[in-house]
Design an enzyme around this catalytic site. Structure first.
Site, mmCIF file in Angstrom:
data_model
loop_
_atom_site.group_PDB
_atom_site.id
_atom_site.type_symbol
_atom_site.label_atom_id
_atom_site.label_comp_id
_atom_site.label_asym_id
_atom_site.label_seq_id
_atom_site.Cartn_x
_atom_site.Cartn_y
_atom_site.Cartn_z
ATOM 1 C CB SER A 196 35.396 44.680 32.809
ATOM 2 O OG SER A 196 36.736 45.414 32.707
ATOM 3 C CE LYS A 242 36.445 48.521 31.117
ATOM 4 N NZ LYS A 242 37.449 47.522 31.304
ATOM 5 C CB SER A 253 39.328 44.017 31.442
ATOM 6 O OG SER A 253 38.634 43.562 32.591
#
Lengths: 94, 488, 475
Positions: B152, B77, B176
């Site tokens: 997210s 990420k 997330s």
């Protein structure tokens, strides 16, 4: 409770600028969210110690032993305004 | 052999046996990215050349590799710092920021022989539940391109679901990892707070953030966590959980395990198909010898407001350092120092980030601290206490991950409060610092994946993974892959 | 109307640790800009603070020495504000649970003895340095000082005069130096002081509106700023105006304070508990250990020197003015040197030699055994006092060998009475006029004759013995 004046104040604290239209929408949005947060008042928390750290971990310390610092060039490489020695900003010293 | 169908562990084993070269694996992943990421937008940065070079470097060590993930292509990420590789947090304000250091998690995986394919798209600064707030454009759900992948860590979930890498590492502040894993049909885990070092994870809410894996199945999650977990002297909040090797604990034997179903998590607001799928999952676990216990979690409704107060407060402070001085992007025109800050931040942050910064400034500001921030910390203590009570009655909890399956693109951001409320099943876990995972447990009528959430007590990762592993021995939801996505 | 000045102090002291408070960069003063920095102290994204063990130890030691209540469960908080010397845009400090509270410092001024109450003592990180470059119109940010550990010591508004403030600061400095927790060098900024001052009609009543004055770089500046600011406030009130609560800056050149541009959000720092640093819980054992290891402080030493060694007040103050000097004195006495003579040597030759070289006592190479030997030889009469001063100069820089030097340079005192008598006789013979003068009642002439004898004996004779020999010969 949340009004445009307060949002202006918070924006100032946060170093953000809101255009007029944006400001109204942000005020309404925050008003709605904060009103919802008031649901917390239903829960009696008298005498409950606020919990800043979820674990009973404490006293995490390091020895006072020096390690080499980072290469200055590497630290400054990503600066949007700097030279080979320092980060630069508009006049900040009175 | 169809590489795409292998799990990370199976690919690692094939590489070790010499049946697949590290480069072949990396090429396959890069080909998938080339073929699919134009539509999905899961990656912000693809480091193809680096990956191939790395593959060459790793190849000689493959046969004697200790790590079961040696040579397996993966991605991080984009809020996890990678030395010399652009790390953007999906924000304009970080610009071309290439950190002069790597996150502890990135280092740990490199040590385990990972081949990084690049950096994954996300909600800007991990603030969002849809992966639509990225400066680099929204991520799309591989199961249905008209839908969001969740957030997210949406890029991470979409990449794994679409075969663009065998696993991904994301972060979970309020769901997330788990929620996008649920929406994309992959297995994702948020470990105990402190289990994985946060050093180099660009902070959203420091007391809630935790790094974790998104994988094809529970066994892959165990392997990735084995590489990631451990005390790091650079992160004072990191802990030694004394886990041993999680992978070795996956026996699938869950006889006698007490699985708690909190009544409040199956009440109003939960989609019927999701409820049915999660309850069926309880049945599967029961079928393997677990005991299902019904219990009450009465403070659930307080979790979302407490979470958003604490997360926004910490975010408003954590994001203050982005000011156009030391790194990242600086506004082109400004008049003096204060204006430099204002212009840079106003133009550099997106709307959702600004909203949370303002909310955070509000709950901490003079006159409001006690009513909001302090109150939220008290509620946090109450929620932690409620979990302690629940774990006296059961060994782990089973709950939905999200109230619905993946929503359509563009439907969420206009009503932020509604979006926040959809985090109801995931945020309590972060407040209490607990481990939890999301595993695929069904599909709705539209063919969208449904996730079931297992929540454990502190350091209960082994128990959770074993339960998920047992579930996955009897089901095949985790093995299904989207067929190129439903184009709209 | 007579006015009373009410003053409280906030003093920032840099701790003498090797490394910064939250990272392993060195704290050494100076260095090229941004060369003592790392991703942590420059606030790079994703980096985390880890507390330096010695910072905690030093802060607790300081708290104990200032008679504070040590906070058994303490924490750090974030203080949020934007300024380019603060790369994270928050300072890690302590608001809610400072490490120490409610202490006292006793001071002595001409007006008498007084106790100043300490409100609290907390740990925090220092900020960087900004240097304005007039050529480019830009400010340059140097983060070398970012993360240098500080303790901030806040007093109650207990001071009424500049004298009291200076006495307190001197006491504070002495105490912290004795503890070894700070070198307290104002010129290098390792001790910095902000003055909170208000005025009110003499006799008490509510406190007036206060101002905070910064940029005070010397005791002299502090005293002058206090006088200036008190006068300014009294004049304002006299003119029917109001004192504004604000931060003011001392201008050394203009001998005046002026209002700083108010920071927009100076009042709203949005403090909250620092999530990245776990709390600190101190055990009784830890505190007992530090309490037991506290060194004897200057005041106790002075008392002991008076009581045990009978040293005058002045000598006690001089010797304890520096920890290294006091240790040197105690070294001499431990080796058997008479206390008063030791004190005289220290106040005379030692301090003289140090000041001539611009040195600090702690950097002196001369050791107690060397000076003790010299004092011993003077006492034994094998080196006379004047010669000893020369020997001292010779051995001072490299801690030389006293006996070897005396031997090699033939400086042993001539204690052979016949030699002295012969030399005295020769001097009288060579200076008949002086001899006559003396006999004629001019006492002064004897001094000249003593000088002549000493010269002949190369200064090695005991002046008393020479004196006696001359008097005897002169009848």
């Amino acid at each position: 409770m949340i009004d445009v004046k307060l949002v202006d104040y918070l924006a100032g604290l946060s170093r953000l600028e809101l255009r007029e239209g944006e400001k109204q929408a942000m005020t309404a949005g925050l008003e709605q969210i904060v009103a919802y947060m008031d649901v917390l008042n239903k829960l009696d928390t008298a005498g409950v110690e606020p919990m800043s750290h979820v674990f009973p971990v404490k006293n995490v310390l390091r020895e006072d032993e020096a390690a080499p610092s980072q290469d200055r060039g590497e630290l400054l490489a990503g600066s949007p305004a700097g030279d080979t020695e320092a980060f630069l900003v508009p006049q900040a010293v009175e | 052999m169809e590489l795409r169908e292998l799990t990370a562990l199976e690919l690692g084993a094939a590489i070790k046996r010499g049946e697949v070269s590290v480069k072949e694996a990396a090429r396959a992943a890069l080909d998938a990215i080339a073929a699919r990421d134009g539509a999905l937008n899961a990656f912000i940065t693809v480091t193809g050349e680096r990956a191939l070079e790395r593959a060459d470097k790793l190849q000689p060590g493959a046969r004697d590799a200790q790590s079961p993930l040696y040579g397996v292509p993966m991605a991080l990420k984009d809020n996890i710092c990678t030395k010399g590789v652009r790390t953007t947090c999906a924000s304009k304000i970080l610009g071309e920021f290439a950190p002069p250091y790597s996150a502890a998690a990135a280092d740990a995986l490199e040590g385990a022989g990972a081949v990084s394919l690049g950096k994954l798209n996300m909600d800007e600064f991990a603030m969002g539940s849809t992966s639509e707030t990225s400066f680099y454009g929204p991520v799309r759900n591989p199961w249905d391109l008209s839908r969001v992948p969740g957030g997210s860590s949406g890029g991470a979930a979409a990449a794994v679901a679409a075969g663009m890498g065998w696993y991904a590492v994301g972060s979970d502040t309020g769901g997330s990892i788990r929620q996008p894993a649920a929406h994309c049909g992959v297995t994702g885990m948020k470990p105990t707070y402190g289990a994985v070092s946060r050093y180099g994870l660009i902070a959203y809410a420091s007391s809630l953030d935790q790094i974790g894996p998104l994988c094809r199945d529970a066994a892959d999650c165990a392997a990735v966590l084995d590489a990631l977990m451990g005390r790091d002297p650079r992160d004072a909040t990191s802990l030694d959980g004394g886990y041993g090797r999680l992978l070795e604990g996956l026996t699938g034997d869950i006889r006698g395990m007490r699985v708690g179903l909190p009544a409040e998590c199956f009440g109003e607001g939960l989609d019927g198909e999701v409820r049915a799928a999660v309850l069926r999952a309880a049945g599967v676990l029961k079928g393997r010898g677990a005991q299902v216990v019904e219990l009450s979690f009465p403070v659930l409704e307080y979790a979302v407001p407490a979470y958003y107060i604490i997360a926004a407060a910490e975010a408003s402070s954590n994001l203050s350092r982005f000011d156009g001085v030391k790194y990242g992007w600086r506004a082109e025109r400004y008049d003096g120092l204060t204006d430099l800050y204002r212009k840079t931040r106003t133009q550099g942050f997106g709307a959702e980030v600004k909203r949370r910064i303002l909310l955070g400034a509000f709950v901490l500001s003079a006159g409001y601290y006690d009513a909001y921030y302090k109150k939220a910390l008290q509620v946090k203590a109450v929620i932690k206490g409620a979990f302690d009570e629940a774990f006296r009655q059961c060994d782990l909890l089973l709950a939905p991950v999200a109230p619905t399956t993946a929503p359509r693109l563009g439907g969420s951001l206009s009503d932020p409060l509604k979006m926040y409320l959809s985090d109801i099943y995931t945020v309590p876990v972060n407040l209490a610092g607990l481990p939890a995972l999301s595993m695929p447990c069904g599909f709705d009528g539209k063919g969208l994946p449904i996730g079931g959430q297992l929540i454990g007590p502190h350091f209960g990762e082994g128990r959770l993974l074993n339960a998920a592993h047992a579930f996955q021995m009897d089901t095949d939801y985790h093995k299904r892959a989207p067929e190129g996505g439903n184009l709209v | 109307m007579t006015w009373e000045t009410v003053i409280g102090l906030e003093t920032h002291v840099e701790l003498a640790t090797r490394t910064k408070i939250f990272c392993s960069c060195t704290t050494e003063f100076g260095g090229e800009p941004n060369t003592r920095c790392c991703p942590v102290c420059t606030g790079m994204p994703g980096t985390l603070p880890v507390l330096n063990k010695r910072v905690l130890e030093f802060a607790v030691k300081a708290g104990l020495a200032l008679n504070c209540e040590i906070t058994r469960y303490s924490r750090f908080d974030r203080k949020n504000y934007f300024y380019p010397d603060l790369p994270k845009a928050y300072q890690i400090s302590q608001l809610y649970l400072p490490i120490a509270r409610e202490g006292t410092v006793s001071i002595r001024t001409q007006a008498g003895d007084k106790t100043i109450r300490i409100h609290e003592l907390h740990m925090e990180e220092d900020a960087g340095k900004l240097v304005h470059d007039p050529w480019t119109g830009q400010t340059r940010c140097d983060y070398n000082r970012c993360g240098v550990p500080l303790i901030e010591i806040v007093t109650e508004p207990d001071f009424r005069t500049a004298d009291e403030v200076i006495a307190y600061l001197e006491k504070l400095k002495e105490t912290l130096q004795y503890l070894g927790v700070s070198d307290c060098k104002m010129q290098e900024g390792s001790l910095r002081c902000d003055v909170n001052l208000s005025v009110r009609p003499l006799g008490g009543g509510a406190l007036g509106t206060r101002t905070e004055t910064k940029n005070l770089n010397s005791f002299k500046a502090i005293a002058r700023a206090i006088d200036y600011e008190a006068r300014r406030q009294v004049e304002l009130i006299g003119e029917g105006k109001r004192v504004v609560q604000e931060t003011r800056r001392w201008d050394e050149n203009k001998d005046a304070t002026y209002a700083m541009r108010s920071k927009e959000d100076a009042q709203d720092y949005r403090y909250f508990p620092e999530p990245d640093i776990p709390p600190i819980e101190l055990s009784q054992d830890y505190l007992d250990g530090l309490r037991g290891a506290q060194p004897e402080l200057a005041e106790a030493k002075r008392e002991r020197y008076r009581a045990h060694y009978g040293l005058p007040e002045y000598d006690c103050r001089m010797i304890t003015s520096d920890k290294a000097l006091a240790a040197f004195f105690e070294g001499l006495v431990a080796l058997g040197a008479p206390p008063k003579q030791s004190a005289n040597w220290i106040m005379g030759e030692v301090l003289g030699a140090l000041s001539a070289r611009g040195m600090e006592p702690k950097d002196m190479r001369l050791t107690p055994p060397t000076l003790a030997r010299l004092i011993e030889r003077v006492g034994a009469g094998t080196v006379n006092r004047n010669t000893a001063v020369k020997v001292f100069e010779a051995v001072f820089d490299a801690d030389g060998d006293v006996d070897a030097y005396v031997r090699e340079h033939g400086l042993e005192q001539v204690n052979d009475n016949s030699l002295v008598r012969d030399a005295a006789a020769r001097a009288l013979e060579a200076n008949p006029q002086s001899a006559a003068d003396y006999k004629g009642g001019k006492e002064k002439a004897l001094g000249f004759l003593v000088g002549q004898v000493m010269r002949e004996l190369k200064g090695r004779a005991d002046p008393q013995a020479v004196n006696a020999a001359l008097r005897e010969l002169l009848g």
